[in-house]
Design an enzyme around this catalytic site. Structure first.
Site, PDB file in Angstrom:
ATOM      1  N   LYS A   1      30.652  41.828  48.640  1.00 40.12           N
ATOM      2  CA  LYS A   1      32.055  41.391  47.793  1.00 40.12           C
ATOM      3  C   LYS A   1      32.885  42.693  47.440  1.00 40.12           C
ATOM      4  O   LYS A   1      34.189  42.668  47.564  1.00 40.12           O
ATOM      5  CB  LYS A   1      31.973  40.536  46.499  1.00 40.12           C
ATOM      6  CG  LYS A   1      31.108  41.204  45.521  1.00 40.12           C
ATOM      7  CD  LYS A   1      32.120  41.870  44.703  1.00 40.12           C
ATOM      8  CE  LYS A   1      31.349  42.434  43.476  1.00 40.12           C
ATOM      9  NZ  LYS A   1      32.185  43.202  42.222  1.00 40.12           N
TER      10      LYS A   1
ATOM     11  N   THR B   1      37.062  39.647  42.379  1.00 41.85           N
ATOM     12  CA  THR B   1      37.167  40.958  42.840  1.00 41.85           C
ATOM     13  C   THR B   1      38.204  41.010  44.057  1.00 41.85           C
ATOM     14  O   THR B   1      38.961  42.249  44.204  1.00 41.85           O
ATOM     15  CB  THR B   1      35.790  41.518  43.632  1.00 41.85           C
ATOM     16  OG1 THR B   1      34.710  41.216  42.597  1.00 41.85           O
ATOM     17  CG2 THR B   1      35.775  43.030  43.673  1.00 41.85           C
TER      18      THR B   1
END
Length: 337
Positions: free
Chosen positions: A192, A249
């Site tokens: 991520k 994120t």
């Protein structure tokens, strides 16, 4: 076997480590925070604030900060929050002070350069007698430290230990959900960060919200493929430590990794994008390792590969975007098989 925890050590006093020390103290654990920087030790102990890495957040006065790893020798739980690329050296330094069977909750997200090891593998090589667990999920340090609602994954092979660790650090506003799959949790956390750089580039280039959504979705397919290839479970990646962390994120400039991508997409060099940043953007270091690891296990990760190539100066941003857009069309379902 039953577990009981009363003394927690947190190794690494960046923003995230400081926030987790705050969680431990609020959960009633006697908490010692280890910092490499003398000014952080002084600031936390005297002013109850980490002025270097988490300014403006009042910390629990019960948190004790130290620069000596030996002060954590009597802890019955350690949260390891050193950056991924420094984890091996930090664990090696801590090893003489760690008792056999010590539960170590790994909180760094990344793939080690060179060895291409996940954090649990690094722990197994440096502290083989430790009991490993992984903490990962959508969590901004400032929000956690201020007590805003947060949910994360706590992964551990030993279910009794995992659930006991979750209970030990749980708060009404900090909710750890147990999972047995450490590999899935680790891969989600590592990839991520790389994908957040890609999303920042898309945002910085002004390519629109549709492109942003497509990138998150296609990136999630890459994350799932790599996790499964390494022995993880797709259900884990579809949870907080994968999809949840990816959404957070990749959607906020608060993310260190996305902010790097925004700068790159806006025309800055990598050196300019990283200039003046105290906190580590893990995706920058993990991108080449993720690319190599995916190639090693034969998994296609075109977005992660493009990010690694941009960071290495192998390809310009626009050329990388053009390369992704010119890939052959395919059946979307193939990606998750």
């Amino acid at each position: 076997m039953s577990y009981s925890f009363s003394r927690a050590g947190v190794i690494g006093a960046g923003a995230w480590g400081t926030a987790l020390a705050q969680v431990c103290a609020r959960a009633g654990l006697s908490t010692t925070l280890w910092a490499r920087e003398a000014e952080v030790v002084a600031s936390v102990n005297a002013a109850h604030e980490n002025r270097l890495f988490l300014p403006g957040v009042a910390l629990d006065p019960a948190i004790a900060c130290t620069g000596d790893l030996a002060d954590l020798a009597d802890c019955d739980l350690v949260l390891m929050v050193a950056p991924a690329q420094h984890l091996r050296a930090t664990l090696t330094a801590f090893a003489p002070h760690a008792r056999e069977g010590l539960p170590v909750l790994l909180c760094a997200k990344g793939v080690e350069q060179g060895s291409l090891k996940l954090m649990t593998e690094v722990l197994a090589e440096t502290l083989p007698a430790a009991a490993a667990a992984v903490l990962s999920g959508p969590s901004f340090a400032g929000e956690v430290a201020r007590g805003l609602p947060t949910a994360v994954t706590l992964a551990c092979l030993d279910e009794a230990l995992g659930r006991a660790l979750a209970e030990a650090v749980a708060l009404p506003a900090f909710r750890p959900y147990y999972a047995p799959d450490m590999v899935g949790a680790e891969v989600g956390g590592a990839i991520k960060n790389v994908l957040a750089i890609a999303c920042g580039i898309v945002e910085g280039r002004g390519l629109g919200r549709s492109a942003h959504a497509a990138l998150i979705t296609r990136g999630f397919a890459e994350m799932t493929r790599l996790a499964v290839a390494l022995g993880g479970e797709p259900e884990t990646v579809a949870g907080l430590c994968g999809l949840g962390d990816l959404v957070l994120t990749c959607s906020s400039p608060q993310s260190r990794n996305m902010s790097v991508g925004l700068a790159l997409g806006g025309g800055q060099t990598l050196e300019q994008a990283l200039a003046g940043k105290l906190s580590v953007a893990e995706g920058v270091a993990s991108a080449p390792a993720v690319r190599q690891l995916a190639a090693k296990v034969g998994v296609e990760t075109p977005i992660c590969e493009a990010v690694a190539a941009i960071l290495a100066g192998e390809v310009a941003v626009d050329a990388a975007i053009e390369g992704l857009l010119s890939r052959p069309l395919k059946d979307e379902r193939e990606d998750l098989e």
